[in-house]
Design an enzyme around this catalytic site. Structure first.
Site, PDB file in Angstrom:
ATOM      1  N   ASP A  64       2.605   2.868  10.124  1.00  0.00           N
ATOM      2  CA  ASP A  64       1.345   2.279  10.414  1.00  0.00           C
ATOM      3  C   ASP A  64       1.559   0.699  10.813  1.00  0.00           C
ATOM      4  O   ASP A  64       0.753  -0.095  10.914  1.00  0.00           O
ATOM      5  CB  ASP A  64       0.782   2.264   9.000  1.00  0.00           C
ATOM      6  CG  ASP A  64       1.271   1.570   7.757  1.00  0.00           C
ATOM      7  OD1 ASP A  64       2.539   1.768   7.764  1.00  0.00           O
ATOM      8  OD2 ASP A  64       0.681   1.106   6.781  1.00  0.00           O
ATOM      9  N   HIS A  65       2.923   0.214  10.921  1.00  0.00           N
ATOM     10  CA  HIS A  65       3.110  -1.167  11.634  1.00  0.00           C
ATOM     11  C   HIS A  65       3.984  -1.156  12.715  1.00  0.00           C
ATOM     12  O   HIS A  65       4.035  -2.118  13.186  1.00  0.00           O
ATOM     13  CB  HIS A  65       4.111  -1.694  10.374  1.00  0.00           C
ATOM     14  CG  HIS A  65       3.303  -1.897   8.911  1.00  0.00           C
ATOM     15  ND1 HIS A  65       2.912  -2.925   8.874  1.00  0.00           N
ATOM     16  CD2 HIS A  65       3.184  -1.094   8.215  1.00  0.00           C
ATOM     17  CE1 HIS A  65       2.341  -2.758   7.618  1.00  0.00           C
ATOM     18  NE2 HIS A  65       2.321  -1.566   7.112  1.00  0.00           N
ATOM     19  N   HIS A 140       9.850  -3.496  -0.731  1.00  0.00           N
ATOM     20  CA  HIS A 140       8.828  -2.496  -0.224  1.00  0.00           C
ATOM     21  C   HIS A 140       9.871  -1.377  -0.294  1.00  0.00           C
ATOM     22  O   HIS A 140      10.946  -1.573  -0.700  1.00  0.00           O
ATOM     23  CB  HIS A 140       8.384  -2.685   1.151  1.00  0.00           C
ATOM     24  CG  HIS A 140       7.286  -1.856   1.570  1.00  0.00           C
ATOM     25  ND1 HIS A 140       6.518  -1.495   0.866  1.00  0.00           N
ATOM     26  CD2 HIS A 140       7.044  -1.347   2.767  1.00  0.00           C
ATOM     27  CE1 HIS A 140       5.411  -0.592   1.338  1.00  0.00           C
ATOM     28  NE2 HIS A 140       5.813  -0.397   2.755  1.00  0.00           N
ATOM     29  N   ASP A 210       4.310  -4.949   4.151  1.00  0.00           N
ATOM     30  CA  ASP A 210       4.046  -4.689   2.931  1.00  0.00           C
ATOM     31  C   ASP A 210       4.937  -5.183   1.902  1.00  0.00           C
ATOM     32  O   ASP A 210       6.226  -5.149   2.070  1.00  0.00           O
ATOM     33  CB  ASP A 210       3.912  -3.085   2.943  1.00  0.00           C
ATOM     34  CG  ASP A 210       3.112  -2.406   4.050  1.00  0.00           C
ATOM     35  OD1 ASP A 210       2.230  -3.076   4.780  1.00  0.00           O
ATOM     36  OD2 ASP A 210       3.089  -1.294   4.041  1.00  0.00           O
TER      37      ASP A 210
HETATM   38 ZN   LIG Z   1       1.742  -0.490   5.569  1.00  0.00          ZN
HETATM   39 ZN   LIG Z   2       4.860   0.271   4.580  1.00  0.00          ZN
END
Ligand SMILES: [Zn+2]
Ligand SMILES: [Zn+2]
Length: 301
Positions: A64-65, A140, A210
């Site tokens: 998602d990044h 993270h 994150d």
């Molecule tokens: Zn994320």
């Molecule tokens: Zn992440």
């Protein structure tokens, strides 16, 4: 300083929400931060010129990044880009991208420079005469960095009425802005403080996503103009923060308060929630200058 949120939701893209990507405009330069799936479509939608993107910063290698990166790199090639592109991200990012370029036999014609990061300490990774970019080590599930963008101090500002009053030639304006005193034709010395004002205040932007709650980054982001901090969960799911390596809105606000930031911008919401205003409500129980990011929202600081 302007931040355009292209996407600020966690995990999967949905019809109306996008994973993480944002554009920071600071001192007339543009930086793309993270590049979730669909980023190039979002750039088009928000009329950000592809040719202005010269530096891309990737926080970590969760999909998602960065799953939008190969698409963007490929489109740049199809558009016959020739300007160099610099990509900063965790070690492994080069392998992930180069393998895809190789298998599709679509090497770029423009120079592609990877700056792979491995340090667990904060480090300066980009610098020019206007801006510096420093990593913010985050906690993270995988190796992850936030980024601190900071303007460099500009020139002093001319007080035009004073300068004109002394009949000073324009040729001296540049050195006056740099802080020099001026000697008039009759030998009188005019002190710089009389002719100029302090430079514009330095602006700074910290991106932290994150990460789980971690006070170690507070000194690095102390007093920033704006802090984007992930807040994946509300209090109702705060038990998930530790295991997933994420933060709640209250935790993001606690970091903002301890770091005495100008504005806190929340994002990276879990898609389980329907109403993101709840994130603001919960964060405001701790810190009063809170904004909620949303896809397409533009912040001016
Ligand atoms: Zn994320
Ligand atoms: Zn992440």
């Amino acid at each position: 300083m302007r931040v355009t949120i292209l996407g600020c939701y966690s995990a999967t893209p949905r019809t109306f929400t996008n994973p993480t990507a944002q554009v920071l405009e600071i001192n007339n330069q543009i930086f793309l931060i993270d590049c979730g799936e669909g980023t190039q479509v979002q750039l088009r939608r928000h009329k950000i010129k592809f040719s202005r993107i010269k530096h891309i910063f990737i926080s970590h290698l969760h999909g998602d990044h960065f799953y939008g990166l190969i698409g963007l790199i490929s489109t740049f090639r199809l558009l016959k880009r020739d300007a160099p592109l610099h990509i900063y991200g965790p070690k492994g990012i080069k392998e992930a991208i180069v393998l895809q370029l190789k298998l599709s036999n679509s090497w770029t014609d423009y120079p592609l420079h990877f700056h792979e990061l491995t340090s667990k300490e904060s480090e300066v990774i980009h610098e020019d005469e206007h801006v510096s970019v420093t990593t913010i080590p985050l906690q993270h599930r995988v190796y992850c960095n936030g980024f601190l963008f900071k303007e460099k101090e500009g020139d002093r500002r001319l007080i035009l009425s004073k300068v004109l009053n002394y009949n000073i030639d324009k040729a001296y304006y540049r050195s006056i802005k740099k802080g020099k005193d001026i000697t008039l034709d009759d030998g009188t010395i005019v002190k710089n403080e009389e002719l100029t004002e302090e430079p514009n205040p330095i602006k700074s932007y910290a991106f932290c996503s994150d990460t789980k709650y971690d006070e170690a980054k507070v000194p690095l982001i102390k007093g920033v103009t704006a802090l984007y901090h992930e807040s994946t969960f509300l209090e109702s799911h705060k038990h998930l923060c530790e295991t997933t390596g994420h933060s709640s809105a209250v935790e993001a606000a606690t970091i903002a308060k301890k770091a005495e930031v100008g504005t806190l911008v929340l994002g990276h919401y879990s898609t389980r929630y329907g109403d993101i205003s709840l994130f603001k409500e919960e964060a405001e129980t701790v810190f009063d200058k809170v904004e909620v990011a949303d896809d397409g929202k533009v912040f001016e600081f």
